[in-house]
Design a protein around this motif. Sequence first.
Motif, PDB file in Angstrom:
ATOM      1  N   THR A 151       0.833  -1.204   0.000  1.00 53.38           N
ATOM      2  CA  THR A 151       0.000   0.000   0.000  1.00 53.38           C
ATOM      3  C   THR A 151       0.870   1.257   0.000  1.00 53.38           C
ATOM      4  O   THR A 151       0.601   2.220  -0.726  1.00 53.38           O
ATOM      5  N   ALA A 152       1.923   1.249   0.835  1.00 57.75           N
ATOM      6  CA  ALA A 152       2.830   2.395   0.868  1.00 57.75           C
ATOM      7  C   ALA A 152       3.454   2.621  -0.501  1.00 57.75           C
ATOM      8  O   ALA A 152       3.562   3.759  -0.977  1.00 57.75           O
ATOM      9  N   ALA A 153       3.856   1.519  -1.174  1.00 57.01           N
ATOM     10  CA  ALA A 153       4.449   1.645  -2.505  1.00 57.01           C
ATOM     11  C   ALA A 153       3.455   2.222  -3.505  1.00 57.01           C
ATOM     12  O   ALA A 153       3.802   3.055  -4.346  1.00 57.01           O
ATOM     13  N   ALA A 154       2.204   1.772  -3.424  1.00 59.92           N
ATOM     14  CA  ALA A 154       1.193   2.242  -4.368  1.00 59.92           C
ATOM     15  C   ALA A 154       0.920   3.732  -4.213  1.00 59.92           C
ATOM     16  O   ALA A 154       0.654   4.426  -5.195  1.00 59.92           O
ATOM     17  N   TYR A 155       1.014   4.241  -2.988  1.00 57.26           N
ATOM     18  CA  TYR A 155       0.715   5.647  -2.740  1.00 57.26           C
ATOM     19  C   TYR A 155       1.964   6.533  -2.677  1.00 57.26           C
ATOM     20  O   TYR A 155       1.873   7.725  -2.406  1.00 57.26           O
ATOM     21  N   GLY A 156       3.152   5.953  -2.911  1.00 54.70           N
ATOM     22  CA  GLY A 156       4.371   6.747  -2.939  1.00 54.70           C
ATOM     23  C   GLY A 156       4.869   7.142  -1.577  1.00 54.70           C
ATOM     24  O   GLY A 156       5.649   8.105  -1.461  1.00 54.70           O
ATOM     25  N   CYS A 157       4.449   6.422  -0.521  1.00 55.61           N
ATOM     26  CA  CYS A 157       5.007   6.648   0.810  1.00 55.61           C
ATOM     27  C   CYS A 157       6.116   5.620   1.056  1.00 55.61           C
ATOM     28  O   CYS A 157       6.396   4.774   0.218  1.00 55.61           O
ATOM     29  N   ARG A 158       6.718   5.671   2.203  1.00 53.20           N
ATOM     30  CA  ARG A 158       7.855   4.796   2.502  1.00 53.20           C
ATOM     31  C   ARG A 158       7.702   4.149   3.860  1.00 53.20           C
ATOM     32  O   ARG A 158       7.329   4.810   4.839  1.00 53.20           O
ATOM     33  N   VAL A 159       7.990   2.854   3.916  1.00 50.77           N
ATOM     34  CA  VAL A 159       8.125   2.169   5.191  1.00 50.77           C
ATOM     35  C   VAL A 159       9.529   2.444   5.696  1.00 50.77           C
ATOM     36  O   VAL A 159      10.510   1.942   5.136  1.00 50.77           O
ATOM     37  N   ASP A 160       9.640   3.249   6.748  1.00 51.59           N
ATOM     38  CA  ASP A 160      10.953   3.552   7.315  1.00 51.59           C
ATOM     39  C   ASP A 160      11.542   2.323   7.976  1.00 51.59           C
ATOM     40  O   ASP A 160      12.725   2.020   7.805  1.00 51.59           O
ATOM     41  N   ASN A 161      10.693   1.571   8.707  1.00 50.57           N
ATOM     42  CA  ASN A 161      11.219   0.419   9.427  1.00 50.57           C
ATOM     43  C   ASN A 161      10.064  -0.453   9.923  1.00 50.57           C
ATOM     44  O   ASN A 161       8.965   0.050  10.206  1.00 50.57           O
ATOM     45  N   MET A 214      -3.118  13.980   3.428  1.00 51.76           N
ATOM     46  CA  MET A 214      -4.220  13.219   2.833  1.00 51.76           C
ATOM     47  C   MET A 214      -3.742  11.850   2.333  1.00 51.76           C
ATOM     48  O   MET A 214      -4.414  10.828   2.538  1.00 51.76           O
ATOM     49  N   ILE A 215      -2.571  11.833   1.680  1.00 55.35           N
ATOM     50  CA  ILE A 215      -2.060  10.569   1.140  1.00 55.35           C
ATOM     51  C   ILE A 215      -1.761   9.580   2.268  1.00 55.35           C
ATOM     52  O   ILE A 215      -2.108   8.394   2.188  1.00 55.35           O
ATOM     53  N   MET A 216      -1.127  10.065   3.348  1.00 58.18           N
ATOM     54  CA  MET A 216      -0.831   9.164   4.461  1.00 58.18           C
ATOM     55  C   MET A 216      -2.111   8.665   5.113  1.00 58.18           C
ATOM     56  O   MET A 216      -2.194   7.496   5.534  1.00 58.18           O
ATOM     57  N   THR A 217      -3.138   9.511   5.187  1.00 53.55           N
ATOM     58  CA  THR A 217      -4.425   9.068   5.738  1.00 53.55           C
ATOM     59  C   THR A 217      -5.024   7.959   4.876  1.00 53.55           C
ATOM     60  O   THR A 217      -5.565   6.975   5.393  1.00 53.55           O
ATOM     61  N   LEU A 218      -4.912   8.100   3.566  1.00 55.98           N
ATOM     62  CA  LEU A 218      -5.393   7.053   2.657  1.00 55.98           C
ATOM     63  C   LEU A 218      -4.613   5.760   2.848  1.00 55.98           C
ATOM     64  O   LEU A 218      -5.183   4.664   2.836  1.00 55.98           O
ATOM     65  N   VAL A 219      -3.300   5.872   3.015  1.00 55.73           N
ATOM     66  CA  VAL A 219      -2.477   4.682   3.225  1.00 55.73           C
ATOM     67  C   VAL A 219      -2.924   3.937   4.475  1.00 55.73           C
ATOM     68  O   VAL A 219      -3.171   2.716   4.450  1.00 55.73           O
ATOM     69  N   LEU A 220      -3.050   4.654   5.569  1.00 56.94           N
ATOM     70  CA  LEU A 220      -3.417   4.014   6.840  1.00 56.94           C
ATOM     71  C   LEU A 220      -4.821   3.413   6.775  1.00 56.94           C
ATOM     72  O   LEU A 220      -5.061   2.295   7.248  1.00 56.94           O
ATOM     73  N   THR A 221      -5.757   4.151   6.189  1.00 54.26           N
ATOM     74  CA  THR A 221      -7.122   3.639   6.077  1.00 54.26           C
ATOM     75  C   THR A 221      -7.178   2.398   5.191  1.00 54.26           C
ATOM     76  O   THR A 221      -7.874   1.422   5.488  1.00 54.26           O
ATOM     77  N   CYS A 266      -9.496  -3.673  -1.703  1.00 59.07           N
ATOM     78  CA  CYS A 266      -8.091  -3.670  -2.140  1.00 59.07           C
ATOM     79  C   CYS A 266      -7.686  -2.309  -2.675  1.00 59.07           C
ATOM     80  O   CYS A 266      -6.965  -2.215  -3.654  1.00 59.07           O
ATOM     81  N   ALA A 267      -8.204  -1.250  -2.088  1.00 55.32           N
ATOM     82  CA  ALA A 267      -7.842   0.085  -2.559  1.00 55.32           C
ATOM     83  C   ALA A 267      -6.352   0.302  -2.420  1.00 55.32           C
ATOM     84  O   ALA A 267      -5.748  -0.094  -1.450  1.00 55.32           O
ATOM     85  N   GLY A 268      -5.788   0.932  -3.416  1.00 52.67           N
ATOM     86  CA  GLY A 268      -4.379   1.288  -3.338  1.00 52.67           C
ATOM     87  C   GLY A 268      -3.436   0.277  -3.908  1.00 52.67           C
ATOM     88  O   GLY A 268      -2.254   0.520  -3.996  1.00 52.67           O
TER      89      GLY A 268
END
Length: 549
Positions: A329-339, A369-376, A546-548
């Motif tokens: 999900t993080a990859a799909a939305y362009g966020c990053r898993v730090d650890n 907004m993007i991070m909120t979408l990732v978490l949701t 399966c959003a994202g």
Amino acid sequence: MIFSQIPDIQRFERLAFRKKNVLGLLLTFSRRLFNARQAGLLYGTNHTGERFLPPRQWDRGVVHQITGQGLSGFGLKWVGPTLLRWFNISPIWLYKRDAQGRRVPTDGVIANVIRKHSEYYASGIKMLFTDHIPRKKMTDHPSREHMTVTAYDGQRFEVLQDMQVNMNIIHWFKPDNFISVYIPDYGAIVLNTVEPQLFEKTGDDPVSYPQELKNRLGQLISAIEIASIAHLGQAKGRRAARIIWRKERNLRKTFLEMNEKAKKMDALNKHLQSVGAVTEDQLNMAPVIEPNGVFAFMDMVSSSRMRNCLSPREFFLVLNLCHEITANTAAAYGCRVDNFIGDAVFLESIPLFDPPDRGVPSSLSERVMIMTLVLTTVLTQIRALTQGLHPMDPDKTVADLVNTHGISIAFRAGMSFGSALVGPLGSRDRQIVTGIGKPVNIASRLESSGQQNGIHIEKNLLEILENAIVGPGTPVLWQLAASDAGSPPQPNTPFLEFLTDRFRLAQPVIRKMPLISYKDFLSDDTYLICCDPADDDPNMEKNDVCAGI
């Protein structure tokens, strides 16, 4: 170490397309390049003896030209090929028949080089060499002998242990060392007894050869590539057309394969970046201040009870599936898993780790907004996983564990934003690039004091979400929302309305939390984004969860 002078490769290139005997020019250039005692050319052919045959038709290599130093070299130039045929050294057979009559590869370095012609378009010119041949080997009588041979592909050396060499050639030429290299669409070149200093080790590693050897091997590769093209000028008519088409076909095939590999590598790099992988430049970067980063933590609720109910294998199966959902999900939305920290995950959205194809960095509002979408999305998908509706678990293993043990699998999240330090951290042998600062700490405290299936936030972040709009003004989110839902949302849609409709969340979506006191964090003005569905139907369709991805 003092080496002989390197011939001029530019002059060789100019002469190669003027000379009629370009292979003779290559032979002379190569012998001088390595100060070799002898140098010889072999062309690949079959029973017809014709040249310019397709390499797949070759079954032998015929010594075509040979030269050397001094008077002996002059003699080899004129009678060498004839003598080698007389002593049954040429041709060198690429295949033989075994006891059952099957065609099998013959032993020998030269045969190996010519026979593996198909690797050229995939991995380039490859050469094999032996840096030292003991004198005892030259007095032995077996026709085959095991010897350590080194391969070089233009970038690195690889030791090939116990390769069999053709001792008939060793006995005849008595070389101290030799190099054998494939010539595309022609055959091979062999250099005997080259300058010994080139093979002197500079360390304990068996392939710690001096840089000079790499330089000269690189020059040899360039000369062979030039000569192999120039030599095609001797082919005429249909034969020339077939050769050109064969090269064109192989180059097209190689281009398509490399293009496909490049796409896969690009997708892999994006995925690796999203799950915490960093580049060498990032590991060597100086720490920086990211003024508008968005940070979030997710953690499994009641994981200790799960560990008591499930076997270690079952627990790690569930946890790894949840982490995989988060990473994808993080990859799909362009966020990053730090650890990944046990059953917790640290996520971030900062310009430093934005995907390469993201043109303009997102604003702080868009990142929130993007991070909120990732978490949701992650919370929604983990719920689907527990209901047997997620495609990552087609056998419904997690749902069976939930029903069998009467456990609940859920996560909670906390999110914050602000200025944080970002840089390499860790020991000399193991480092990560991570974020440190007040918003990171607050996000962690909010997660720890939150509730399952909810995103715990502060008042200032809620104000951003309440004023946020999904539209062309937020291009990254607009494009993600369009690709996720199949069509773009209505322009200028309030974000919380978009979030509620997209995930069909139960009302109220925003709920004020009571006084929170956890470790050093104390606040009576925090809120929970409730990610529970309005209709928690166990028969909901997979496509709806399966959003994202």
